[in-house]
Design a protein around this motif. Structure first.
Motif: not given
Length: 778
Positions: A126-130, A136-142, A173-177, A342-351
């Protein structure tokens, strides 16, 4: 005492310090966001690939497979750590509707596949990399469709054939590597296993044969072993490095341009500081002289003045850093891989903190060096002159007596610029950079929006393109389409092309794989960086990246063969072209295709002017289904639409920034010039010059510098600008992009906006001249 001095000085020079403060905040904001975006993008790609457990090698295959054969080969290979075969149900775009039933994907360039969640690797997230679990009846869209169509959770997706239909509700919504980037013309929709089984009989089945290696450094050796093992290979083979490059291209362009913008702004910030410091020295010249006369050491005076800029820089960089933290999510909304990642404290704050700290240290260091000028100031000279003496040389060729064309005030303004050119060179440099900021992103935007940009994708410029890929009995279908087109009076010209896989000998003496497009290359020719299109059976043209990796240039020889047991064939490289598709690794030739390893078929065609292109596309889409029939303009939009939207946003920001910075620097410069020329203005007033005369002289100075800047800025934008862009795109397969320039915007409106804003700011800044008689004591 220092706090009191700083407080009084900030109050006394509000406009200068507010302007400098705003500019430093803007610089800190941009450099923080630019650095964060690049690091975050790199980290997010790595994290996506890690959490999805992306395969190192993927072989796409259309047709039947023998999984037992694949399992046996994999278990016997010491290079393989894990193997998985993924079945995909390919759905024709005419049978798929997103959100609205009346809008099927008729002319989509994307290969649409429905899949279920994988078991061993290549997980769809998903969008949070989970890990995504679909009911059934549902769909994940790119994510591609989320941004293209503004889809939302709860919208419907319909699959509808003549005697079959299914309805799905979007739940994620799908995160597709493998298939996130818009440059990848395949998209995977994730459905439940029960729905997958129900849909299975109603689509073409394609397989992804995936491998994770024990050591991915042996990827080249593994690829060769696979291709020589007579395993399923009816389709392109792609490695993880290519997937990463495609991710970087899709979202990395925006980050790269923002970094460029950041460096330009930091350059202007340094020039702005120099201007402000010199203005400070001019205004406080006598006070400095008094302090030196009563015995205060130069180092102490330097610390007094420097402390103010340390405080200003620290506060500005801190505020710019905090603003970047709050606004950065807005900048990431169009970057699919970063949104909701996903938030990464080092990147989001330190960089961003490190980037802002770097700007702070740079500012303080520059101020430290600039205030060394105090040592050259003589107390006697300061008390006697009252301003920093500027040595000027006599220039007879710009004498007022020889002026025959310009009004006196205009001539005096231009004469002052020529005599004191060192004073005005800073303003010239800033205006040039501002012009660069406005014009280069604008030119790049018009370039990638131009239909001619299709040539950088290794595609000739035609009206329509027909793709047949992963379709059962594709060769038979291809011949049917070709025969129909030959007899269609609406077709002005056409070119059938077949892409197949060959083996090529690299510079290390190892056999690798190469996709070679063969057929009629003359109908819709490419523009070649070097050489020409192949015309003989013993010639081949290479993409820029292929020629770089093989270390080959025009005229050199290359060895290729169809398969492991076939004879080698020596071919001569006739030309090198640009291509950003398929990882930039393609080739073109006129010799016969490798019929044992055909990847796809393409027919390009021009439509006669008497016929409607949209109607002909609709006719061919219906007649040739499931072949994809695309208008080339639509092909470019669908492939690079996300990148184009990012560049549009950056262009607007850069354009506004260029105008804003030019106005800020004009305010600072006029304030400095008024302080520097205070005595000279007094003398001119006593000689009978009116306030209007002096204003005209100031306007003439700025106008002269502005016109020179626009000319030089335009020249650099069309020389250095493409060089910068080509440096970025060269790693992606397009090393020499020629700007497609809209002359009205680039040569008329942009310079006009810049000149008008600077002239308006100049007049506004000179409003204090009206009160000059009060300062004179009259």
């Amino acid at each position: 005492m220092w706090i009191k001095l700083i407080k009084n000085d900030l109050k006394r020079k509000k406009i200068i310090h507010i302007t400098l403060f705003i500019f430093l905040v803007l610089s800190a904001f941009c450099i923080s966001n630019g650095a964060t975006m690049l690091v975050k993008l790199s980290h997010s790609i790595e994290e996506l690939f890690a959490k999805a457990e992306a395969p190192h090698f993927v072989q796409m295959h259309a047709g039947d497979i023998d999984q037992a054969q694949i399992d046996s080969w994999s278990s016997s290979s010491p290079l393989v750590n894990l193997q998985q075969t993924v079945a995909m149900i390919n759905i024709d775009g005419t049978n798929l509707s997103l959100a609205k039933k009346q809008n099927p994907e008729n002319n989509s360039v994307m290969d649409i596949s429905f899949v279920k969640q994988n078991e061993k690797m290549d997980f769809l997230l998903d969008e949070k990399h989970n890990l995504l679990t679909i009911s059934n009846g549902e769909i994940g869209v790119p994510l591609y469709y989320k941004y293209r169509d503004d889809l939302k959770i709860g919208d419907k997706v319909y699959v509808q054939e003549e005697h079959f239909s299914m309805e799905f509700t979007i739940s994620a919504f799908v995160q597709d590597a493998l298939m996130n980037p818009s440059l990848v013309h395949s998209k995977r929709f994730l459905i439940n296993e029960l729905d997958f089984n129900a849909l299975y009989p109603h689509g073409e089945i394609e397989y992804l044969i995936q491998f994770q290696l024990a050591d991915k450094k042996q990827l080249t050796d593994f690829s060769l072993h696979y291709q020589t093992a007579a395993l399923p290979n009816s389709g392109p083979a792609i490695d993880s490095q290519t997937f990463m490059i495609l991710h970087a291209l899709s979202d990395g362009i925006a980050a790269s341009v923002i970094i460029l913008l950041s460096f330009l702004l930091v350059s202007i910030a340094i020039l702005c500081l120099r201007l402000t410091i010199f203005a400070t020295i001019e205004e406080d010249f006598q006070e400095i002289g008094v302090m030196k006369a009563i015995g205060i050491p130069p180092s102490y005076i330097k610390r007094i003045f420097l402390s103010k800029y340390i405080f200003l820089a620290a506060f500005s960089c801190l505020l710019g850093y905090l603003i970047s933290l709050s606004l950065s999510p807005f900048l990431y909304t169009k970057m699919a891989i970063l949104t909701d990642a996903p938030s990464n404290q080092i990147i989001d704050i330190i960089i961003p903190l490190l980037a802002s700290s770097f700007l702070f240290l740079l500012v303080v260091s520059f101020c430290h060096l600039s205030f060394n000028r105090f040592r050259k100031i003589s107390a006697t000279e300061a008390l006697r002159e009252g301003s920093l003496a500027t040595k000027t040389q006599k220039n007879n060729w710009i004498s007022l007596r020889k002026n025959r064309f310009l009004p006196v005030n205009s001539f005096l303004g231009i004469q002052d610029v020529m005599i004191r050119f060192k004073t005005f060179i800073l303003l010239l440099g800033v205006y040039i950079i501002c012009s660069f900021l406005m014009v280069v992103p604008l030119n790049f935007l018009t370039t990638i929006e131009s239909p001619t940009f299709i040539s950088y994708m290794g595609i000739g410029d035609s009206d329509i393109r027909i793709d047949l890929q992963n379709v059962r009995e594709s060769d038979q279908r291809f011949n049917e389409v070709l025969n129909y087109i030959k007899n269609d009076p609406a077709i002005l010209a056409f070119s059938p092309l077949i892409t197949s896989r060959f083996q090529v000998l690299d510079q290390d003496g190892k056999w690798g794989q190469m996709q070679v497009e063969t057929g009629n290359l003359e109908a819709f020719p490419l523009v070649y960086l070097e050489g020409r299109a192949p015309a003989k059976n013993n010639e081949i043209a290479l993409s820029y990246i292929n020629s770089s990796e093989l270390d080959k240039t025009v005229g050199e020889q290359l060895f290729i063969k169809r398969g492991p047991s076939d004879d080698e064939k020596q071919v001569t490289i006739s030309g090198i072209y640009q291509d950003i598709t398929n990882g930039g690794r393609t080739a073109k030739a006129v010799f016969e295709e490798n019929s044992e390893n055909i990847l796809w078929y393409v027919i390009s065609a021009d439509i006669h002017s008497d016929y409607s292109i949209p109607e002909k596309i609709a006719e061919y889409s219906s007649r040739f289904s499931p072949a994809k029939v695309t208008h080339l303009e639509s092909y470019l939009t669908q492939t690079l639409g996300q990148t184009i939207n990012q560049v549009k946003l950056i262009t607007i920001i850069s354009y506004i920034t260029g105008l804003f910075v030019s106005m800020l620097i004009t305010i600072l410069f006029i304030k400095m010039l008024l302080a520097k020329d205070f005595s000279q203005i007094n003398i001119m007033r006593r000689m009978g010059f009116s306030i209007k005369d002096i204003q005209i002289q100031f306007l003439s100075r700025v106008s002269f510098i502005m016109l020179a800047s626009v000319l030089l800025g335009t020249l650099l934008s069309n020389t250095l600008g493409p060089l910068v862009i080509n440096t970025i795109w060269g790693t992606l397969g397009a090393s020499q992009i020629e700007f497609v320039i809209n002359p009205i915007y680039a040569y008329l409106l942009s310079p006009l906006f810049l000149i008008v804003s600077v002239m308006f700011t100049t007049m506004l800044s000179m409003s204090s001249l009206k009160n000059h008689h009060l300062m004179n004591g009259k």
